[in-house]
Structure formats: structure tokens, C-alpha cells
Design an enzyme around this catalytic site. Structure first.
Site, PDB file in Angstrom:
ATOM      1  N   HIS A 191       0.823  -1.230   0.000  1.00  0.00           N
ATOM      2  CA  HIS A 191       0.000   0.000   0.000  1.00  0.00           C
ATOM      3  C   HIS A 191       0.851   1.272   0.000  1.00  0.00           C
ATOM      4  O   HIS A 191       0.312   2.370  -0.184  1.00  0.00           O
ATOM      5  CB  HIS A 191      -0.926   0.047   1.219  1.00  0.00           C
ATOM      6  CG  HIS A 191      -1.999  -0.998   1.219  1.00  0.00           C
ATOM      7  ND1 HIS A 191      -2.843  -1.186   0.146  1.00  0.00           N
ATOM      8  CD2 HIS A 191      -2.359  -1.919   2.140  1.00  0.00           C
ATOM      9  CE1 HIS A 191      -3.679  -2.181   0.423  1.00  0.00           C
ATOM     10  NE2 HIS A 191      -3.397  -2.645   1.622  1.00  0.00           N
ATOM     11  N   ASP A 209      -2.880 -10.507  -2.381  1.00  0.00           N
ATOM     12  CA  ASP A 209      -3.438  -9.962  -1.133  1.00  0.00           C
ATOM     13  C   ASP A 209      -4.882  -9.527  -1.429  1.00  0.00           C
ATOM     14  O   ASP A 209      -5.196  -9.116  -2.544  1.00  0.00           O
ATOM     15  CB  ASP A 209      -2.603  -8.756  -0.694  1.00  0.00           C
ATOM     16  CG  ASP A 209      -3.006  -8.206   0.675  1.00  0.00           C
ATOM     17  OD1 ASP A 209      -2.283  -8.485   1.647  1.00  0.00           O
ATOM     18  OD2 ASP A 209      -4.013  -7.479   0.752  1.00  0.00           O
ATOM     19  N   HIS A 267      -6.472  -6.993  -0.542  1.00  0.00           N
ATOM     20  CA  HIS A 267      -6.606  -5.556  -0.798  1.00  0.00           C
ATOM     21  C   HIS A 267      -5.804  -5.181  -2.038  1.00  0.00           C
ATOM     22  O   HIS A 267      -4.752  -5.771  -2.300  1.00  0.00           O
ATOM     23  CB  HIS A 267      -6.103  -4.752   0.412  1.00  0.00           C
ATOM     24  CG  HIS A 267      -6.822  -5.080   1.691  1.00  0.00           C
ATOM     25  ND1 HIS A 267      -6.304  -5.944   2.630  1.00  0.00           N
ATOM     26  CD2 HIS A 267      -8.029  -4.669   2.161  1.00  0.00           C
ATOM     27  CE1 HIS A 267      -7.169  -6.050   3.647  1.00  0.00           C
ATOM     28  NE2 HIS A 267      -8.213  -5.297   3.395  1.00  0.00           N
ATOM     29  N   ASP A 326      -4.933 -12.674   3.368  1.00  0.00           N
ATOM     30  CA  ASP A 326      -6.171 -12.155   3.957  1.00  0.00           C
ATOM     31  C   ASP A 326      -7.404 -12.396   3.087  1.00  0.00           C
ATOM     32  O   ASP A 326      -8.498 -11.949   3.436  1.00  0.00           O
ATOM     33  CB  ASP A 326      -6.029 -10.669   4.322  1.00  0.00           C
ATOM     34  CG  ASP A 326      -5.249  -9.875   3.292  1.00  0.00           C
ATOM     35  OD1 ASP A 326      -4.948 -10.431   2.220  1.00  0.00           O
ATOM     36  OD2 ASP A 326      -4.936  -8.700   3.564  1.00  0.00           O
TER      37      ASP A 326
END
Lengths: 308, 79
Positions: free
Chosen positions: A122, A159, A161, A243
Site C-alpha cells: 500500500h 493480497d 486488498h 487475507d
């Protein structure tokens, strides 16, 4: 050949406030998942600033260094904190990815897994966010390109996200194919199909909340693997977040260990086909400790099996 | 975001709240940790709206069925 595992006690210096999901205990869970596995276990070196500077400007690195608190925490955004050991941990992360890229590219090992904290995908050029400080995977990709002289490096980010940071850092990098699958809508909000990079070299694959392994497999077969094959990478880097697991508290996809194993197998298939099996995988998210341990074991188990 | 429980919302209230949730998630102005909670609220709002629509559909069906009987059966009996 062997599979390398890079980690370091310094990662535990990146402590987060009580109750924070990106916690020190995550790496203990990873260690538990990989206990007894026959891996080449290596200490991560400290990263070089020159490696960071390929992705982040010096003023940003300086800003993080200066923000590090003497005790307690400094808050960088809604959920990103610095502890006294965070700068050291972040630079170890850069060192771990760089060393893993070096070792895989010089033929020391077939592939490698980097168990580091904080995660990186991120972090944008000048923005720490979403638990991330430095864009480890993008930094590794740039090292492979600029230091080792590769011409084509692929980054696969599974991931849950969107890897907005990696996308930002590699937006204008024609020598990198970046593919990210992620639940949408969800944090950080980016990652729509029409975000394609400056050279059409970014592939975003949003997945519906509540969807499971079958949808993921179809999406990768239809949209990611053909692009990877067409690109013919000389190295594949993986942003390995766990995740998307059904037990994860921060997202709503329903993958399980078998799905992570399948995805790893298919990535290794492509690596075998195009780049002598060269894969460097780097830990990102994964916040249910048991699911993280089991999923990392499945992922690295396949890397090890394929690296022999 | 309103504090009213989702179950007590009218269709219009739930739709408005849902639009807010989706907007926030798409704009990306939600912290990572809160993102899934907001997504789950969105899912609850969507289910509530879908339930309200289903109720309305069933009412329309009942009216249609009742109308069908009224025109189809009553005149025949009268003959």
C-alpha cells in the site's frame, strides 16, 4: 536446489498499538507454519538506501526516519503507526527482498519467501498507508531491472486488498507487468479494471465480496495467466497476502489453504515455463493467525516442492 | 453514518445509507481496519433493501392474483 526463507528478529521491533491486526504475533504464526520445513533459513540484511530510492524520494525516507518515536507510537495515517523499531524493520524488509532477488537471480536457490513486517504493497511514492511504509516488492522489482539488468519482471499480488502502492510505484515502468487480484469494493478503493498503467502493463482483477476459490481460479485463468504468458517474465515476484482466507477478519473473500496452494502451483508453472522457476514471494497481509500459519505453510510448501 | 439499526430503516433510508457506504469504499477514504466493517454494513443494507423489494413484489403479486379472480370468476357466476 533449495527454497530460501528470509526473516529477522528486527521485524518484531515494528510494534503496533494493542489490538492492531498487523501485529508482532503474525511472524510468530508464520514461523509456526514453517516449523520443521526444510528451507535455507537466512537472516535478512539491512537494505541499502539506493534500493529504496529507486521507488521513493529521499525526502520521504527522511520523513519516516524523523517521525520514528523514541517511545510509544507515531501515527502516519488512520491505521499506520511507527514504533521505535519501525525504521530498522522497514529497512530490513528492503534488505530481505533485495537479498532474495539477488540469491534467486544468481542461481543460489530456486525460489525464496520473505517473512517480513511491516507489509509494503500500500505504500505509495510519498505516502505511508494501510500498515505499509516502503514498497518492498516494487523495490525488489526495480533492483532486478536496474541492478541485475533484467528486461521483464512480473509482480503478482494476491493480497485481498488492492496493491495501490505497487501500482503507483510501477505505474510508468514498462519493464514490469503488475497483476493484482482483490476484493472490491474494499480498502483502499482503487484497483478498477480500467486502471491499466502508463503502458497497459497493469492488470487489475476485482473480485466480488463473498466469492471463493472457484471465482478466483476462473479469474486468474482468464485474465492473469494469459497476460503473464504473453509477457514472458524473467523473474516473478509475488505480493503474498493471505487475507483472502475465509477466516480473515479484515475482508470477505472465502479462499482456503488449497486455493493458496493452487495459485502458488500455477505461478510456479509459469515461472518454470519462462524463467527457470525463479520466484521471490514476499509476505503482505493475513490477519487471522491460524489461517495465516496454515496458508503460509501451503504456499511455501509448494515453493519448496517446486524448487527441488 | 446514521445510528438507526438497519432493520428499522425504510427502503429509502437504507438505499441512501448504502449509497454512502459504497461511495466511501470507492473513494478510498476509509482506514484499512474499518473497511471490512463498512463493507459488512453495506451487505446488511443491501440485504435489507432486497428484503423490502421482495415484500413489495409479493404484495403486487397478491393484488394481481386478487384482480385475476375478480374479473375471471365473478361475472361467470352471475350468468
Amino acid at each position: 536446489m533449495a527454497t530460501a526463507l528470509y526473516t529477522h528478529p528486527d521485524f518484531d521491533g515494528h510494534q503496533t498499538p494493542p489490538g492492531h491486526p498487523e501485529q508482532v504475533a503474525r511472524l510468530a504464526a508464520v514461523a509456526r507454519g514453517l516449523a520443521g520445513m526444510d528451507l535455507l533459513r537466512l537472516e535478512a540484511p539491512l537494505g541499502a538506501e539506493a534500493d529504496v530510492l529507486r521507488c521513493h524520494p529521499a525526502r520521504y525516507l527522511e520523513r519516516i526516519r524523523r517521525a520514528v518515536p523514541v517511545a510509544g507510537w507515531a501515527q502516519m495515517d488512520g491505521d499506520t503507526y511507527l514504533a521505535p523499531g519501525s525504521y530498522q524493520a522497514a529497512m530490513r524488509g528492503v534488505g530481505a527482498v533485495s537479498a532474495a532477488v539477488d540469491l534467486v537471480l544468481t542461481g543460489g536457490v530456486a525460489n525464496a519467501f520473505v517473512a517480513s513486517r511491516p507489509p509494503g504493497h500500500h505504500a505509495e511514492r510519498e505516502t505511508a498507508m494501510g500498515f505499509c511504509l516502503l514498497g518492498n516488492v516494487a523495490i525488489g522489482a526495480k533492483r532486478a531491472l536496474d541492478h541485475h539488468g533484467l528486461g521483464r519482471v512480473a509482480v503478482v499480488d494476491f493480497d485481498v486488498h488492492h496493491g495501490n502502492g505497487t501500482q503507483d510505484l510501477l505505474w510508468d515502468e514498462a519493464r514490469c507487468l503488475f497483476a493484482s487480484s482483490h476484493q472490491m469494493p474494499l480498502y483502499p478503493g482503487s484497483g478498477a479494471v480500467d486502471e491499466c498503467g502508463a503502458h497497459g502493463q497493469i492488470v487489475n482483477v476485482p473480485l466480488r465480496g463473498g466469492s471463493g476459490g472457484a471465482e478466483m481460479r476462473d479469474a486468474y485463468e482468464a485474465r492473469v495467466f494469459p497476460r503473464l504468458a504473453e509477457f514472458a517474465p524473467e523473474l516473478i515476484l509475488v505480493s503474498a497476502g493471505f487475507d483472502a482466507h475465509r477466516d480473515d477478519p479484515l475482508a470477505g473473500l472465502k479462499w482456503d489453504e488449497k486455493d493458496f496452494a493452487w495459485l502458488t502451483t500455477r505461478i510456479c508453472d509459469l515461472a518454470d515455463q519462462f524463467c527457470a522457476g525463479r520466484v521471490v514471494s514476499v509476505l503482505e497481509g493475513g490477519y487471522d493467525l491460524d489461517a495465516l500459519a496454515a496458508s503460509v505453510a501451503a504456499h511455501v510448501g509448494i515453493l519448496k516442492e517446486r524448487g527441488q | 453514518m446514521t445510528e438507526k439499526p438497519v432493520a428499522d430503516m425504510s427502503f429509502e433510508e437504507a438505499m441512501a445509507a448504502l449509497e454512502q457506504v459504497v461511495g466511501a469504499l470507492e473513494r478510498g477514504d476509509v482506514a484499512l481496519e474499518q473497511s471490512i466493517a463498512l463493507y459488512e454494513r453495506g451487505a446488511a443494507l443491501k440485504a435489507h433493501c432486497a428484503g423490502k423489494l421482495k415484500d413489495a413484489e409479493e404484495k403486487v403479486e397478491l393484488i394481481r392474483a386478487a384482480e385475476g379472480r375478480a374479473v375471471g370468476t365473478v361475472p361467470a357466476e352471475g350468468l
